[in-house]
Design a protein around this motif. Sequence first.
Motif, PDB file in Angstrom:
ATOM      1  N   ILE A   7      -1.222 -12.244   0.800  1.00 41.25           N
ATOM      2  CA  ILE A   7      -0.970 -10.789   0.235  1.00 41.25           C
ATOM      3  C   ILE A   7      -2.298  -9.927   0.311  1.00 41.25           C
ATOM      4  O   ILE A   7      -3.401 -10.437   0.368  1.00 41.25           O
ATOM      5  N   GLU A  10      -5.049  -3.883  -2.727  1.00 38.07           N
ATOM      6  CA  GLU A  10      -3.972  -2.906  -3.359  1.00 38.07           C
ATOM      7  C   GLU A  10      -3.843  -1.717  -2.412  1.00 38.07           C
ATOM      8  O   GLU A  10      -2.614  -1.065  -2.257  1.00 38.07           O
ATOM      9  N   GLU A  13      -1.227  -2.727   0.479  1.00 38.00           N
ATOM     10  CA  GLU A  13       0.108  -2.843  -0.246  1.00 38.00           C
ATOM     11  C   GLU A  13       0.664  -1.508  -0.464  1.00 38.00           C
ATOM     12  O   GLU A  13       1.823  -1.264  -0.405  1.00 38.00           O
ATOM     13  N   LYS A  17       4.260  -0.079   0.808  1.00 39.58           N
ATOM     14  CA  LYS A  17       5.233   0.246   0.129  1.00 39.58           C
ATOM     15  C   LYS A  17       5.559   1.842   0.078  1.00 39.58           C
ATOM     16  O   LYS A  17       6.942   1.839   0.095  1.00 39.58           O
ATOM     17  N   ASP A  37      11.086  -7.006  -6.757  1.00 41.39           N
ATOM     18  CA  ASP A  37       9.582  -7.247  -6.714  1.00 41.39           C
ATOM     19  C   ASP A  37       9.067  -7.503  -5.376  1.00 41.39           C
ATOM     20  O   ASP A  37       7.728  -8.441  -5.267  1.00 41.39           O
ATOM     21  N   LYS A  39       6.812  -8.036  -2.168  1.00 37.90           N
ATOM     22  CA  LYS A  39       5.341  -7.484  -1.835  1.00 37.90           C
ATOM     23  C   LYS A  39       5.018  -7.495  -0.235  1.00 37.90           C
ATOM     24  O   LYS A  39       5.752  -8.548   0.357  1.00 37.90           O
ATOM     25  N   HIS A  41       3.421  -8.420   2.954  1.00 31.66           N
ATOM     26  CA  HIS A  41       2.793  -9.946   3.238  1.00 31.66           C
ATOM     27  C   HIS A  41       3.082 -10.391   4.669  1.00 31.66           C
ATOM     28  O   HIS A  41       3.709  -9.806   5.349  1.00 31.66           O
TER      29      HIS A  41
END
Length: 185
Positions: A7, A10, A13, A17, A37, A39, A41
């Motif tokens: 992962i 922030e 990510e 997103k 949800d 993520k 990755h």
Amino acid sequence: MYGLIAIFDERTEELIKNIWKELKEKSISTYAYEVEDRKPHITLASYNSLNKKEFIEQMDITYKNQTVIDIKFNIIGSFLNSGALFFSPTVTKDLIEIHSNHHKDFERFNDNPNSLYLPDNWIPHCTIANRLSEDKLNEVFNYCSTRYSTILGKIVNVALIDVSEKHKAPIIHSIELKHDATLLS
């Protein structure tokens, strides 16, 4: 089915997103919203079944001193005849080591000799869109290749996820990776 995923930090990510959100808003791809949800990755390993207790104990041992890994996405790719588009990171020594060390330490859990995530099969990637028609695949490629440049980020966590339910992939256990300075204290 289970997966071990890497992962991102922030900022990385959120950037990915936002790409997923833009693709949905443009009616190009809803990939990111097909699993609750989801993520961003990179998948390191997959398993058909697991003794979760033993696996988690091994995770705690293996990843106890694992440091954060710098990552640089500068390639857009697609698996042949897949309708998938992904960002591929530069393959660094650290990325190869976390992957190969995982498979060495977790060899007893490998229950799929044909897994695409095993050493010598693995193509590290972060999926941006999936199950696209040829036209939509071209649209995603053109959009991402002209809108974005190199993405610099970090792998900050590894997590075991359960992907046995169709629209869910809950995290069962995760380990935050250490920053170099935390190893000194």
